[in-house]
Write an enzyme that holds these catalytic residues in place. Sequence first.
Site, mmCIF file in Angstrom:
data_model
loop_
_atom_site.group_PDB
_atom_site.id
_atom_site.type_symbol
_atom_site.label_atom_id
_atom_site.label_comp_id
_atom_site.label_asym_id
_atom_site.label_seq_id
_atom_site.Cartn_x
_atom_site.Cartn_y
_atom_site.Cartn_z
ATOM 1 N N HIS A 212 0.819 -1.219 0.000
ATOM 2 C CA HIS A 212 0.000 0.000 0.000
ATOM 3 C C HIS A 212 0.847 1.260 0.000
ATOM 4 O O HIS A 212 1.967 1.287 0.537
ATOM 5 C CB HIS A 212 -1.018 0.003 1.155
ATOM 6 C CG HIS A 212 -0.404 0.100 2.525
ATOM 7 N ND1 HIS A 212 -0.177 1.297 3.156
ATOM 8 C CD2 HIS A 212 0.013 -0.861 3.387
ATOM 9 C CE1 HIS A 212 0.353 1.072 4.345
ATOM 10 N NE2 HIS A 212 0.485 -0.233 4.510
ATOM 11 N N ASP B 277 -0.357 4.499 0.972
ATOM 12 C CA ASP B 277 -0.675 5.519 1.981
ATOM 13 C C ASP B 277 0.155 5.318 3.251
ATOM 14 O O ASP B 277 0.657 4.224 3.510
ATOM 15 C CB ASP B 277 -2.170 5.496 2.322
ATOM 16 C CG ASP B 277 -2.630 4.130 2.815
ATOM 17 O OD1 ASP B 277 -2.315 3.128 2.160
ATOM 18 O OD2 ASP B 277 -3.278 4.061 3.877
ATOM 19 N N GLU C 240 -4.956 1.691 3.127
ATOM 20 C CA GLU C 240 -4.810 0.592 4.094
ATOM 21 C C GLU C 240 -4.883 1.108 5.527
ATOM 22 O O GLU C 240 -5.461 0.466 6.402
ATOM 23 C CB GLU C 240 -3.458 -0.116 3.855
ATOM 24 C CG GLU C 240 -3.274 -1.397 4.676
ATOM 25 C CD GLU C 240 -2.642 -1.191 6.050
ATOM 26 O OE1 GLU C 240 -2.635 -2.144 6.840
ATOM 27 O OE2 GLU C 240 -2.171 -0.074 6.330
ATOM 28 N N GLU C 241 -4.302 2.284 5.763
ATOM 29 C CA GLU C 241 -4.238 2.797 7.137
ATOM 30 C C GLU C 241 -5.598 3.243 7.655
ATOM 31 O O GLU C 241 -5.737 3.568 8.830
ATOM 32 C CB GLU C 241 -3.234 3.973 7.235
ATOM 33 C CG GLU C 241 -1.802 3.615 6.840
ATOM 34 C CD GLU C 241 -1.129 2.621 7.809
ATOM 35 O OE1 GLU C 241 -1.735 2.267 8.828
ATOM 36 O OE2 GLU C 241 -0.002 2.197 7.498
ATOM 37 N N ASP D 89 1.240 -10.263 1.368
ATOM 38 C CA ASP D 89 1.099 -8.851 1.744
ATOM 39 C C ASP D 89 2.192 -8.500 2.758
ATOM 40 O O ASP D 89 2.930 -9.378 3.224
ATOM 41 C CB ASP D 89 -0.301 -8.625 2.349
ATOM 42 C CG ASP D 89 -0.716 -7.155 2.388
ATOM 43 O OD1 ASP D 89 0.054 -6.287 1.936
ATOM 44 O OD2 ASP D 89 -1.830 -6.869 2.872
HETATM 45 C C1 LIG Z 1 8.498 -13.610 20.325
HETATM 46 C C2 LIG Z 1 8.657 -12.306 19.767
HETATM 47 C C3 LIG Z 1 7.777 -12.063 18.583
HETATM 48 C C4 LIG Z 1 7.924 -10.679 18.247
HETATM 49 C C5 LIG Z 1 7.009 -10.259 17.191
HETATM 50 C C6 LIG Z 1 7.603 -9.062 16.582
HETATM 51 C C7 LIG Z 1 6.679 -8.403 15.688
HETATM 52 C C8 LIG Z 1 7.396 -7.738 14.581
HETATM 53 C C9 LIG Z 1 6.735 -6.503 14.178
HETATM 54 C C10 LIG Z 1 5.997 -6.651 12.934
HETATM 55 C C11 LIG Z 1 4.999 -5.564 12.788
HETATM 56 C C12 LIG Z 1 3.799 -6.074 12.071
HETATM 57 C C13 LIG Z 1 3.147 -4.960 11.353
HETATM 58 C C14 LIG Z 1 2.243 -5.492 10.306
HETATM 59 C C15 LIG Z 1 1.784 -4.458 9.373
HETATM 60 C C16 LIG Z 1 0.853 -3.526 10.035
HETATM 61 C C17 LIG Z 1 0.376 -2.486 9.117
HETATM 62 C C18 LIG Z 1 -0.492 -1.531 9.913
HETATM 63 O O1 LIG Z 1 -0.004 -0.696 10.642
HETATM 64 N N1 LIG Z 1 -1.780 -1.654 9.780
HETATM 65 C C19 LIG Z 1 -2.768 -0.881 10.509
HETATM 66 C C20 LIG Z 1 -4.082 -1.101 9.809
HETATM 67 C C21 LIG Z 1 -5.247 -0.524 10.502
HETATM 68 C C22 LIG Z 1 -6.076 -1.355 11.169
HETATM 69 C C23 LIG Z 1 -7.191 -0.849 11.794
HETATM 70 C C24 LIG Z 1 -7.448 0.504 11.744
HETATM 71 C C25 LIG Z 1 -6.607 1.343 11.053
HETATM 72 C C26 LIG Z 1 -5.485 0.821 10.430
HETATM 73 C C27 LIG Z 1 -2.837 -1.380 11.950
HETATM 74 O O2 LIG Z 1 -3.006 -0.529 12.814
HETATM 75 O O3 LIG Z 1 -2.748 -2.584 12.209
#
Ligand SMILES: CCCCCCCCCCCCCCCCCC(=O)N[C@@H](Cc1ccccc1)C(=O)O
Length: 342
Positions: free
Chosen positions: A5, A7, A71-72, A98
Amino acid sequence: MILAHLDVVPAPPEGWDVPPFSGEERDGYIYGRGTLDDKSCVIGVLQALELMLKRGYKPKRSFYIGLGHDEEVSGHNGAMKIVERLQSRGVKLLFVLDEGLAVLDGVIQGVKRPVALIGTTEKGSITLNLTVNQPPGHSSMPPEETSIGILSAAVSRLERNPLPNMFGVGPEASMFEQLAGEFAFPLNVMMANLWLFSPIISRVLERTPSSNAIVRTTTAITIFNAGVKSNVIPRMARATVNFRIHPGQTVTEVLDIVRNTISDERVEISVLNSFDPLPISPFDESNFGYQTLQRTIHSVFSAAPVAPGVCIGNTDSRHFVNLTDSIYRFSPFKMKSEDLSR
Ligand SMILES: CCCCCCCCCCCCCCCCCC(=O)N[C@@H](Cc1ccccc1)C(=O)O
């Protein structure tokens, strides 16, 4: 189908090392709002296409590229319209790739080598508005309780009573089992025997925000509004709370727990939006999408071990559940623990 995405979330002026929309390069890193989320994936896809065209590459099968612009804010006019169009054409997808998890370098405590996690599921989400309305008044003769005090107490109860630790109930256990060999002794033995050690491991995981996010439904108070003048007691106080739902729970279960925790009829609870955790995509040896991704990660990231994981954020790919049962969330870059707050 490959998604990304364009945005980005807003960039408040303060707190930046470089202007947020400059895309400035420093010490080999590009700085700017949206570099990780999700411009790097967009650029990666476009550069790959350009290279394939230049080389006259002829793919063995058709594929789609979907670049969303909202997406955001939930993807209503981007990803959801793409899904509508594909559905109207009767398209079924072999798999969807994705943004999402990444190659984690030093993020999982006790794992020395960088490991690639492919998100085979994604947490659900529910956002609530909590509103309290009480008689307004002058600050010189305050009542025993005000709308602000009642709401603050409710929000504080939510923070002090996190939802239960669900480690072992959800797919995160498979991740630790598959990565068991990457841990040093004695953690390797513990990870390979979760039936015995999961109570200890789950307590350790909940100590850090990033791993706490994979063992439970999280609670985040994101907006708090009340009052306009220092000597006026306002009628209304309102807070917004966002819960990211562990794959072992549902929206209905979370809402029930939240009502019980708040346990105050003066706090009106309304649901702004919600969706359940996403189904778990296959990651067995016969799954074409997962295996293709695993092979590609091995060849690009020096044979980094690959394991399935839970994507703690939400992505446009959740709108594609009726087009395929194989949805994978992976951003092709290395992430260190200091990058998690970027
Ligand atoms: C044992 C340790 C495990 C550690 C895990 C580490 C995680 C690594 C970080 C990865 C981050 C994942 C992010 C995924 C993409 C998210 C994209 C995003 O910010 N999306 C928004 C979409 C959204 C949803 C609802 C309302 C508005 C926007 C989000 O907030 O999720």
